[in-house]
Scaffold this motif. Structure first.
Motif, PDB file in Angstrom:
ATOM      1  N   LYS A   8       0.833  -1.202   0.000  1.00 50.49           N
ATOM      2  CA  LYS A   8       0.000   0.000   0.000  1.00 50.49           C
ATOM      3  C   LYS A   8       0.874   1.262   0.000  1.00 50.49           C
ATOM      4  O   LYS A   8       0.605   2.214  -0.734  1.00 50.49           O
ATOM      5  N   ALA A   9       1.926   1.261   0.794  1.00 51.68           N
ATOM      6  CA  ALA A   9       2.828   2.417   0.854  1.00 51.68           C
ATOM      7  C   ALA A   9       3.502   2.647  -0.501  1.00 51.68           C
ATOM      8  O   ALA A   9       3.643   3.789  -0.961  1.00 51.68           O
ATOM      9  N   ARG A  10       3.918   1.567  -1.161  1.00 49.40           N
ATOM     10  CA  ARG A  10       4.517   1.699  -2.498  1.00 49.40           C
ATOM     11  C   ARG A  10       3.503   2.252  -3.488  1.00 49.40           C
ATOM     12  O   ARG A  10       3.840   3.082  -4.330  1.00 49.40           O
ATOM     13  N   CYS A  11       2.272   1.784  -3.390  1.00 47.23           N
ATOM     14  CA  CYS A  11       1.211   2.248  -4.277  1.00 47.23           C
ATOM     15  C   CYS A  11       0.956   3.745  -4.062  1.00 47.23           C
ATOM     16  O   CYS A  11       0.842   4.512  -5.019  1.00 47.23           O
ATOM     17  N   ARG A  91     -13.058   9.135 -17.212  1.00 42.22           N
ATOM     18  CA  ARG A  91     -12.908   8.490 -18.518  1.00 42.22           C
ATOM     19  C   ARG A  91     -12.368   7.076 -18.321  1.00 42.22           C
ATOM     20  O   ARG A  91     -11.835   6.734 -17.260  1.00 42.22           O
ATOM     21  N   ASP A  92     -12.500   6.251 -19.372  1.00 45.03           N
ATOM     22  CA  ASP A  92     -11.952   4.894 -19.321  1.00 45.03           C
ATOM     23  C   ASP A  92     -10.438   4.967 -19.136  1.00 45.03           C
ATOM     24  O   ASP A  92      -9.783   5.866 -19.674  1.00 45.03           O
ATOM     25  N   PRO A  93      -9.887   3.992 -18.416  1.00 39.01           N
ATOM     26  CA  PRO A  93      -8.425   3.943 -18.274  1.00 39.01           C
ATOM     27  C   PRO A  93      -7.740   3.758 -19.626  1.00 39.01           C
ATOM     28  O   PRO A  93      -8.238   3.030 -20.482  1.00 39.01           O
ATOM     29  N   LEU A  94      -6.601   4.409 -19.787  1.00 36.00           N
ATOM     30  CA  LEU A  94      -5.798   4.218 -20.996  1.00 36.00           C
ATOM     31  C   LEU A  94      -4.958   2.954 -20.822  1.00 36.00           C
ATOM     32  O   LEU A  94      -4.563   2.603 -19.698  1.00 36.00           O
ATOM     33  N   PRO A  95      -4.654   2.253 -21.919  1.00 30.96           N
ATOM     34  CA  PRO A  95      -3.828   1.035 -21.811  1.00 30.96           C
ATOM     35  C   PRO A  95      -2.514   1.275 -21.055  1.00 30.96           C
ATOM     36  O   PRO A  95      -2.112   0.443 -20.243  1.00 30.96           O
ATOM     37  N   ALA A  96      -1.859   2.393 -21.286  1.00 34.00           N
ATOM     38  CA  ALA A  96      -0.591   2.674 -20.598  1.00 34.00           C
ATOM     39  C   ALA A  96      -0.815   2.827 -19.092  1.00 34.00           C
ATOM     40  O   ALA A  96       0.036   2.414 -18.292  1.00 34.00           O
ATOM     41  N   GLU A  97      -1.937   3.400 -18.695  1.00 38.90           N
ATOM     42  CA  GLU A  97      -2.254   3.540 -17.263  1.00 38.90           C
ATOM     43  C   GLU A  97      -2.520   2.177 -16.647  1.00 38.90           C
ATOM     44  O   GLU A  97      -2.054   1.884 -15.536  1.00 38.90           O
ATOM     45  N   GLU A  98      -3.249   1.324 -17.374  1.00 35.51           N
ATOM     46  CA  GLU A  98      -3.508  -0.033 -16.877  1.00 35.51           C
ATOM     47  C   GLU A  98      -2.195  -0.784 -16.678  1.00 35.51           C
ATOM     48  O   GLU A  98      -1.996  -1.433 -15.651  1.00 35.51           O
ATOM     49  N   GLU A  99      -1.313  -0.681 -17.657  1.00 32.95           N
ATOM     50  CA  GLU A  99      -0.031  -1.385 -17.560  1.00 32.95           C
ATOM     51  C   GLU A  99       0.822  -0.853 -16.411  1.00 32.95           C
ATOM     52  O   GLU A  99       1.499  -1.618 -15.729  1.00 32.95           O
ATOM     53  N   ALA A 100       0.779   0.455 -16.190  1.00 31.37           N
ATOM     54  CA  ALA A 100       1.560   1.058 -15.105  1.00 31.37           C
ATOM     55  C   ALA A 100       1.053   0.614 -13.739  1.00 31.37           C
ATOM     56  O   ALA A 100       1.813   0.566 -12.774  1.00 31.37           O
ATOM     57  N   CYS A 101      -0.228   0.263 -13.656  1.00 28.41           N
ATOM     58  CA  CYS A 101      -0.862   0.016 -12.362  1.00 28.41           C
ATOM     59  C   CYS A 101      -1.175  -1.459 -12.083  1.00 28.41           C
ATOM     60  O   CYS A 101      -1.337  -1.844 -10.924  1.00 28.41           O
ATOM     61  N   GLY A 103       0.405  -4.115 -11.858  1.00 25.98           N
ATOM     62  CA  GLY A 103       1.300  -4.836 -10.950  1.00 25.98           C
ATOM     63  C   GLY A 103       0.834  -4.780  -9.501  1.00 25.98           C
ATOM     64  O   GLY A 103       0.991  -5.756  -8.761  1.00 25.98           O
ATOM     65  N   PHE A 104       0.240  -3.671  -9.106  1.00 22.62           N
ATOM     66  CA  PHE A 104      -0.273  -3.576  -7.729  1.00 22.62           C
ATOM     67  C   PHE A 104      -1.417  -4.558  -7.514  1.00 22.62           C
ATOM     68  O   PHE A 104      -1.470  -5.246  -6.499  1.00 22.62           O
ATOM     69  N   LEU A 105      -2.326  -4.657  -8.491  1.00 25.88           N
ATOM     70  CA  LEU A 105      -3.431  -5.616  -8.370  1.00 25.88           C
ATOM     71  C   LEU A 105      -2.890  -7.046  -8.361  1.00 25.88           C
ATOM     72  O   LEU A 105      -3.336  -7.875  -7.570  1.00 25.88           O
TER      73      LEU A 105
END
Length: 187
Positions: A8-11, A91-101, A103-105
């Motif tokens: 959580k802290a890293r996120c 707005r819908d998430p952009l593919p680059a945003e999904e890829e950046a995030c 890993g946390f999920l």
């Protein structure tokens, strides 16, 4: 610090995409970290960004009603999103945003080890179940992916826009509850 708190802290410190510059809060997730059931939406909205908790706005209140209707205690499941920061104007998430995030999920899933993952809406289903997922045709269907039994339901925000789908959502939630009972999963 335990692994959940460390993650959580890293996120919360993440700056991997532009959304980190506009967030009020990182919306990490909420609920029982030892739950057998994980609900995954696409991204936080305005109320979630302000509170730091997923699904607390109008869509979250509707989700709560469905959980209550099928006797699933929100506090006994875990709820998260693919993105941990709010996209502008929801707005819908952009593919680059999904890829950046994503890993946390993935790390949340590894730590949690849920038995069932329920995608809230087409965007999370396309990311987690299969890229060509068709929510109108495949909602409520079960998919086995590795160690996880997965399904997708309509996103509660979609039900607010199109109330005709609410009955389908209730039927899907009843199927989910039946599957939980069949597998003797604790709620």
């Amino acid at each position: 610090m335990d692994k959940w708190e460390e993650l959580k802290a890293r996120c919360e410190a993440c700056t991997a995409c532009e959304l980190s510059k506009t967030r009020t809060n990182c919306v990490f997730g909420t609920g029982n970290v030892n739950a057998d059931v994980l609900f995954v939406g696409e991204a936080p909205g305005e109320k979630e960004d302000l509170s730091g908790i997923p699904f607390v706005g109008a869509a979250g209140k509707l989700l709560d009603k469905y959980l209550y209707a099928v006797d699933i205690d929100r506090e006994r499941v875990y709820i998260a999103n693919i993105l941990k920061c709010r996209p502008p104007k929801n707005r819908d998430p952009l593919p680059a945003e999904e890829e950046a995030c994503i890993g946390f999920l993935r790390e949340q899933v590894k730590l949690m080890k849920p038995k069932i993952i329920i995608c809230l809406g087409r965007i999370s289903a396309m990311k987690l179940i299969k890229p060509d997922f068709k929510i109108t045709k495949e909602h409520g269907m079960w998919f086995q992916k590795g160690n996880y039994l997965m399904t997708a339901v309509y996103h509660p925000a979609a039900l607010l826009r199109d109330p005709r789908k609410k009955e389908d959502m209730l039927l899907d939630m009843q199927k989910i509850k039946a599957k939980l009972d069949e597998l003797s999963l604790k709620l």
